[in-house]
Design an enzyme around this catalytic site. Structure first.
Site, PDB file in Angstrom:
ATOM      1  N   GLY A 162       0.985  -1.284   0.036  1.00 34.32           N
ATOM      2  CA  GLY A 162       0.351   0.116  -0.068  1.00 34.32           C
ATOM      3  C   GLY A 162       0.566   1.581  -0.040  1.00 34.32           C
ATOM      4  O   GLY A 162       0.378   2.377  -0.559  1.00 34.32           O
TER       5      GLY A 162
ATOM      6  N   ASN B 175      -6.766   5.196   9.752  1.00 37.19           N
ATOM      7  CA  ASN B 175      -5.813   3.794  10.568  1.00 37.19           C
ATOM      8  C   ASN B 175      -6.246   4.046  11.446  1.00 37.19           C
ATOM      9  O   ASN B 175      -6.296   3.104  12.709  1.00 37.19           O
ATOM     10  CB  ASN B 175      -4.616   3.517   9.871  1.00 37.19           C
ATOM     11  CG  ASN B 175      -3.726   4.736   9.759  1.00 37.19           C
ATOM     12  OD1 ASN B 175      -4.209   5.442   9.663  1.00 37.19           O
ATOM     13  ND2 ASN B 175      -3.113   4.404  10.686  1.00 37.19           N
TER      14      ASN B 175
ATOM     15  N   GLN C 285      -7.176   0.974   4.501  1.00 36.26           N
ATOM     16  CA  GLN C 285      -8.116   0.536   5.904  1.00 36.26           C
ATOM     17  C   GLN C 285      -9.667   0.108   5.042  1.00 36.26           C
ATOM     18  O   GLN C 285     -10.291  -0.196   6.489  1.00 36.26           O
ATOM     19  CB  GLN C 285      -8.271   1.450   6.917  1.00 36.26           C
ATOM     20  CG  GLN C 285      -6.616   1.499   7.429  1.00 36.26           C
ATOM     21  CD  GLN C 285      -6.396   0.321   7.962  1.00 36.26           C
ATOM     22  OE1 GLN C 285      -7.138  -0.216   8.742  1.00 36.26           O
ATOM     23  NE2 GLN C 285      -4.764   0.124   8.373  1.00 36.26           N
TER      24      GLN C 285
ATOM     25  N   SER D   2      -3.853  -2.365  -0.211  1.00 36.94           N
ATOM     26  CA  SER D   2      -2.823  -3.858   0.537  1.00 36.94           C
ATOM     27  C   SER D   2      -3.519  -4.762   0.409  1.00 36.94           C
ATOM     28  O   SER D   2      -4.487  -4.574   1.400  1.00 36.94           O
ATOM     29  CB  SER D   2      -2.717  -2.836   1.361  1.00 36.94           C
ATOM     30  OG  SER D   2      -1.264  -3.726   1.631  1.00 36.94           O
ATOM     31  N   ALA D   3      -3.103  -5.864   0.454  1.00 34.83           N
ATOM     32  CA  ALA D   3      -4.093  -6.850   0.563  1.00 34.83           C
ATOM     33  C   ALA D   3      -3.648  -7.633   1.925  1.00 34.83           C
ATOM     34  O   ALA D   3      -4.750  -8.072   2.108  1.00 34.83           O
ATOM     35  CB  ALA D   3      -2.756  -8.649  -0.396  1.00 34.83           C
ATOM     36  N   HIS D   4      -2.979  -7.136   3.048  1.00 36.45           N
ATOM     37  CA  HIS D   4      -2.128  -7.983   3.951  1.00 36.45           C
ATOM     38  C   HIS D   4      -3.385  -7.095   5.276  1.00 36.45           C
ATOM     39  O   HIS D   4      -3.510  -7.266   6.166  1.00 36.45           O
ATOM     40  CB  HIS D   4      -1.183  -7.567   4.959  1.00 36.45           C
ATOM     41  CG  HIS D   4      -0.466  -6.950   4.831  1.00 36.45           C
ATOM     42  ND1 HIS D   4      -0.900  -5.808   6.259  1.00 36.45           N
ATOM     43  CD2 HIS D   4      -0.349  -5.503   4.707  1.00 36.45           C
ATOM     44  CE1 HIS D   4      -0.382  -4.774   6.634  1.00 36.45           C
ATOM     45  NE2 HIS D   4       0.144  -4.538   5.477  1.00 36.45           N
TER      46      HIS D   4
ATOM     47  N   THR E 219       9.553  -7.974 -12.423  1.00 34.96           N
ATOM     48  CA  THR E 219       8.911  -9.352 -12.206  1.00 34.96           C
ATOM     49  C   THR E 219       7.926  -9.296 -11.183  1.00 34.96           C
ATOM     50  O   THR E 219       8.012  -9.098  -9.476  1.00 34.96           O
ATOM     51  CB  THR E 219      10.096 -10.654 -11.928  1.00 34.96           C
ATOM     52  OG1 THR E 219      10.803 -10.574 -12.876  1.00 34.96           O
ATOM     53  CG2 THR E 219       9.795 -11.757 -11.889  1.00 34.96           C
TER      54      THR E 219
ATOM     55  N   CYS F 206       4.489   3.260  21.845  1.00 30.83           N
ATOM     56  CA  CYS F 206       4.793   3.042  23.501  1.00 30.83           C
ATOM     57  C   CYS F 206       5.723   2.170  23.624  1.00 30.83           C
ATOM     58  O   CYS F 206       5.679   1.495  23.226  1.00 30.83           O
ATOM     59  CB  CYS F 206       3.239   3.960  24.210  1.00 30.83           C
ATOM     60  SG  CYS F 206       2.488   1.467  24.119  1.00 30.83           S
TER      61      CYS F 206
HETATM   62  N1  PLP Z   1      -2.104   3.417   4.114  1.00 31.41           N
HETATM   63  C1  PLP Z   1      -2.256   3.411   5.323  1.00 31.41           C
HETATM   64  C2  PLP Z   1      -4.026   3.760   5.855  1.00 31.41           C
HETATM   65  C3  PLP Z   1      -2.215   1.760   6.473  1.00 31.41           C
HETATM   66  O1  PLP Z   1      -3.017   2.038   6.867  1.00 31.41           O
HETATM   67  C4  PLP Z   1      -1.169   1.254   6.116  1.00 31.41           C
HETATM   68  C5  PLP Z   1      -0.997   0.479   6.803  1.00 31.41           C
HETATM   69  O2  PLP Z   1      -0.899  -0.050   7.596  1.00 31.41           O
HETATM   70  C6  PLP Z   1      -0.845   2.035   4.538  1.00 31.41           C
HETATM   71  C7  PLP Z   1      -1.145   3.297   4.275  1.00 31.41           C
HETATM   72  C8  PLP Z   1       0.688   1.060   3.917  1.00 31.41           C
HETATM   73  O3  PLP Z   1       0.576  -0.157   3.827  1.00 31.41           O
HETATM   74  P1  PLP Z   1       1.467  -1.240   4.287  1.00 31.41           P
HETATM   75  O4  PLP Z   1       1.225  -1.844   4.895  1.00 31.41           O
HETATM   76  O5  PLP Z   1       0.833  -2.436   2.505  1.00 31.41           O
HETATM   77  O6  PLP Z   1       2.992  -0.035   2.712  1.00 31.41           O
END
Ligand code: PLP
Length: 400
Positions: free
Chosen positions: A72, A151, A179, A199-201, A237, A327
């Site tokens: 992402g 987030n 998110q 973002s896939a994860h 690739t 923290c």
């Molecule tokens: N943008 C937001 C709002 C996110 O919460 C995050 C990851 O926490 C990212 C971008 C970044 O994504 P990635 O972990 O795939 O680099």
């Protein structure tokens, strides 16, 4: 031994077993390079194109509008740097003050080469107001970038309205939907967005794979150079197994979104109700209703400096949640930048705890979490001077 309760899905999500199953052939025998013309290459190419269509379908896009990236973060970098570079002049980026570092740091990088950056303020709920965007649009703007969901506090931004205003001024609109995707319905045409990061994860897919939606005709320069993959916008690739996993995760998210959002919002509201009932010093960060279904940001007034201890006590009791910023159990945390931007003072902004639920969250976990949180809050408040270990030991005693 109790199993752990993982309530930190905004940080990352566990892989859905169905996603792993879809990926497995591409981690083994199906190892071809999608650019190769032989059979092995064609098998890989077909899998990548199927995934591209699946990711596109999640956001109402055409398959050839999806560019796969390594994250992402990279999608955000490509959107902003690519849009500015395509104009051939330093330009002007308008964004919000509560974006993820992937946007804020990209803006800082662009500013060093002369790009003007405007950070729009947010209100106490974390919402960007259309009036401040309209004011910013009076000057020459290259691109506006506002996140779909925050987030840290989970607030959903009014993307449709903000993008519509931006388009009326003939300016490009990007949204970081990392998110939001898979949690709330997103349709690039209804939202009027030109660029959208994924973002896939964050949706039960693998780490290290993302995508940028690029509306047809939007001028964009690459930021990675090489063999010309991904329509020349992202040479390298392809991460075939990761991309296949992303496709499977997107397809599952699309099919299950409505049911999952209802279930997670129910769990979220149960935690919220109990927190209001049990903790007189409870406070909620973010918009009360316009928020991600499984996301809750909360604090305990007067206990802000104990957040590190509280999180460590929860961790020791088997619960993973996170703070709004870095923290530790031993030092008072840094204030959350997002909470500061929303107008909270540094003390309150230190106390933010983020709870984020996911696909495999169960009612039994939610019930157990509420009890564990109650014990942790009371153990920590009784022991300003104790260590996190002592606080968790006190919790054990309270439980016994
Ligand atoms: N943008 C937001 C709002 C996110 O919460 C995050 C990851 O926490 C990212 C971008 C970044 O994504 P990635 O972990 O795939 O680099």
């Amino acid at each position: 031994m109790h199993s752990r309760i993982y309530f930190d899905h905004s940080a990352t999500t566990p892989l859905d077993p169905r996603v792993l199953e879809a990926m497995e052939p591409f981690l083994g025998g199906a190892f071809g390079n999608p650019s190769s013309l032989h059979h092995e290459g064609r098998v890989a190419r077909e899998a990548v194109e199927t995934a591209r269509a699946q990711v596109a379908a999640l956001i109402g896009a055409e398959a050839d509008e999806i560019i796969f990236t390594a994250s992402g973060t990279e999608a955000d970098n490509l959107a902003l740097i690519g849009a500015v570079r395509a104009t051939g002049n330093p330009g002007h980026v308008v964004t919000s003050s509560i974006e993820h570092a992937a946007i804020l740091e990209t803006c800082r990088f662009l500013a060093a080469s002369g790009t003007k950056i405007t950070h729009l303020p947010v209100d106490g709920d974390g919402l960007v107001g259309p009036a401040s965007l309209l004011r910013a649009l009076q000057s020459n703007v290259t691109i506006v970038s506002i996140m779909a969901a925050n987030n840290v506090v989970g607030t959903l931004e009014p993307i449709e309205e903000l993008a519509h205003l931006t388009k009326l001024h003939g300016v490009l609109f990007h949204t970081d939907a990392v998110q939001a995707a898979g949690k709330i319905p997103l349709d690039v045409n209804r939202l009027h967005v030109d660029l959208l990061s994924l973002s896939a994860h964050k949706l039960h897919g693998p780490k290290g794979v993302g995508a940028l939606y690029v509306r047809k005709g939007v001028p964009l320069s690459p930021i990675v150079f090489g063999g010309g993959q991904e329509r020349g916008l992202r040479s390298a690739t392809e991460n075939v197994a990761g991309i296949v996993g992303f496709g499977a995760a997107a397809a599952i998210a699309k099919a299950e979104l409505a049911e999952e959002a209802t279930r997670l919002a129910g769990f979220r509201d149960q935690i919220l109700r109990e927190a209001i009932r049990r903790f007189p010093n409870f406070c909620l960060f973010g918009h009360p209703t316009q928020r991600l279904p499984g996301h809750l940001s909360l604090g305990f007034r007067g206990q802000e400096r104990e957040v590190g201890k509280l999180l460590a006590a929860l961790d020791a009791a088997g619960v993973a949640v996170s703070a709004g910023s870095a923290c530790s159990a031993h030092h008072a945390s840094e204030p959350s930048q997002v909470a500061l931007a929303m107008g909270y003072d540094a003390e309150r902004a230190r106390g933010l705890i983020r709870i984020s639920l996911g696909r495999f969250t169960t009612r039994a976990e939610v019930d157990a979490f509420i009890e564990i949180l109650t014990r942790a809050v009371s153990a920590v408040s009784q022991s300003h001077e104790t260590t996190a270990h002592e606080a968790s030991a006190q919790m054990e005693l309270a439980h016994a």
